[in-house]
Design a protein around this motif. Structure first.
Motif, mmCIF file in Angstrom:
data_model
loop_
_atom_site.group_PDB
_atom_site.id
_atom_site.type_symbol
_atom_site.label_atom_id
_atom_site.label_comp_id
_atom_site.label_asym_id
_atom_site.label_seq_id
_atom_site.Cartn_x
_atom_site.Cartn_y
_atom_site.Cartn_z
ATOM 1 N N ASP A 7 0.866 -1.168 0.000
ATOM 2 C CA ASP A 7 0.000 0.000 0.000
ATOM 3 C C ASP A 7 0.911 1.229 0.000
ATOM 4 N N LEU A 8 0.364 2.397 -0.347
ATOM 5 C CA LEU A 8 1.186 3.610 -0.395
ATOM 6 C C LEU A 8 0.892 4.568 0.763
ATOM 7 N N GLY A 9 -0.316 5.138 0.806
ATOM 8 C CA GLY A 9 -0.636 6.109 1.846
ATOM 9 C C GLY A 9 -0.622 5.497 3.229
ATOM 10 N N GLY A 10 0.207 6.043 4.125
ATOM 11 C CA GLY A 10 0.307 5.515 5.471
ATOM 12 C C GLY A 10 1.320 4.401 5.618
ATOM 13 N N VAL A 11 1.836 3.897 4.504
ATOM 14 C CA VAL A 11 2.857 2.851 4.520
ATOM 15 C C VAL A 11 4.159 3.358 3.911
ATOM 16 N N LEU A 86 7.994 11.053 3.459
ATOM 17 C CA LEU A 86 7.866 9.602 3.426
ATOM 18 C C LEU A 86 7.635 9.067 4.832
ATOM 19 N N VAL A 87 6.958 7.946 4.924
ATOM 20 C CA VAL A 87 6.802 7.268 6.202
ATOM 21 C C VAL A 87 8.184 6.816 6.669
ATOM 22 N N ASP A 167 -1.720 -0.559 5.934
ATOM 23 C CA ASP A 167 -1.976 -0.058 7.289
ATOM 24 C C ASP A 167 -3.441 -0.169 7.687
ATOM 25 N N SER A 168 -4.306 -0.604 6.769
ATOM 26 C CA SER A 168 -5.722 -0.788 7.057
ATOM 27 C C SER A 168 -6.009 -2.255 7.351
ATOM 28 N N PHE A 185 0.604 -3.095 8.640
ATOM 29 C CA PHE A 185 1.722 -2.175 8.851
ATOM 30 C C PHE A 185 1.469 -1.299 10.062
ATOM 31 N N THR A 186 2.382 -1.366 11.019
ATOM 32 C CA THR A 186 2.320 -0.500 12.200
ATOM 33 C C THR A 186 3.586 0.331 12.348
#
Length: 202
Positions: A7-11, A86-87, A167-168, A185-186
């Motif tokens: 995944d991209l957003g949040g990861v 970036l995360v 992350d979901s 993803f945490t």
């Protein structure tokens, strides 16, 4: 070796929807618009991730909430501000996997009209992906099972055992139902450990 799907957003990329709106109307109004009860920003944005055009989205939202016209127009106009950084740590993981010859693919809920800002903002990170499946282009969003069928077609083989990182939790459960080895993803340290357990990283 099987590919690894991110995944991209949040990861990979931090997504802050308040920032582009705050640039036009200030942080207080922006916070209220995105997180308040008057306007359902999440549902509105989700429809664009599923393929609705921004022109239609803005027109319908403005008609229903004319007093929020500035907020509505500001989000897309200032969209690059929603991608501040970036995360932490994920880019290093991507580079390490890439250096080991892993095929890296992204599967993201993202509007087709705004996605181009991400690789423009972080070209060195997006260069490691061999393909990106964008929900807004496909007209279907995670966790709908159909988007995982799209992913399988793009990968060119079944999803059984393919590692997926999101992350979901809803998306993780849907990926597992599709046969994937899905990780919630945490944070980058925990993900690195998960990859070590699978002998994908040292």
């Amino acid at each position: 070796m099987k590919p690894v799907v991110f995944d991209l957003g949040g990861v990979v990329v931090v997504w802050d929807p308040v920032a582009p709106i705050a640039a036009a109307v200030g942080p207080e109004r922006a916070e209220r618009f995105v997180h308040g009860e008057e306007f359902d920003f999440a549902a509105w944005n989700h429809a664009q991730d599923a393929g609705r055009s921004w022109a239609e989205a803005e027109a319908s939202a403005t008609a229903a909430h004319p007093h929020l016209a500035e907020e509505i127009a500001a989000y897309r106009r200032n969209f690059p501000l929603s991608l501040p950084e970036l995360v932490p740590g994920t880019a290093e993981i991507l580079r390490a996997l890439h250096e080991r010859g892993m095929r890296l693919v992204a599967l993201t809920n993202w509007s087709a009209e705004t996605f181009h800002h991400a690789p423009q903002r972080f070209p060195e990170v997006f260069a490691v992906f061999t393909d990106v499946v964008v929900s807004g282009v496909e007209g279907v969003v995670k966790p709908d099972p159909e988007i995982f069928r799209v992913l399988a077609r793009r990968l060119g083989h079944p999803l059984e055992g393919v590692l997926f990182v999101d992350d979901s939790l809803a998306n993780v459960h849907a990926a597992r139902a599709a046969g994937m080895d899905a990780v919630h993803f945490t944070g980058a340290p925990a993900l690195w450990s998960e990859l070590q357990e699978r002998a994908l990283l040292d």
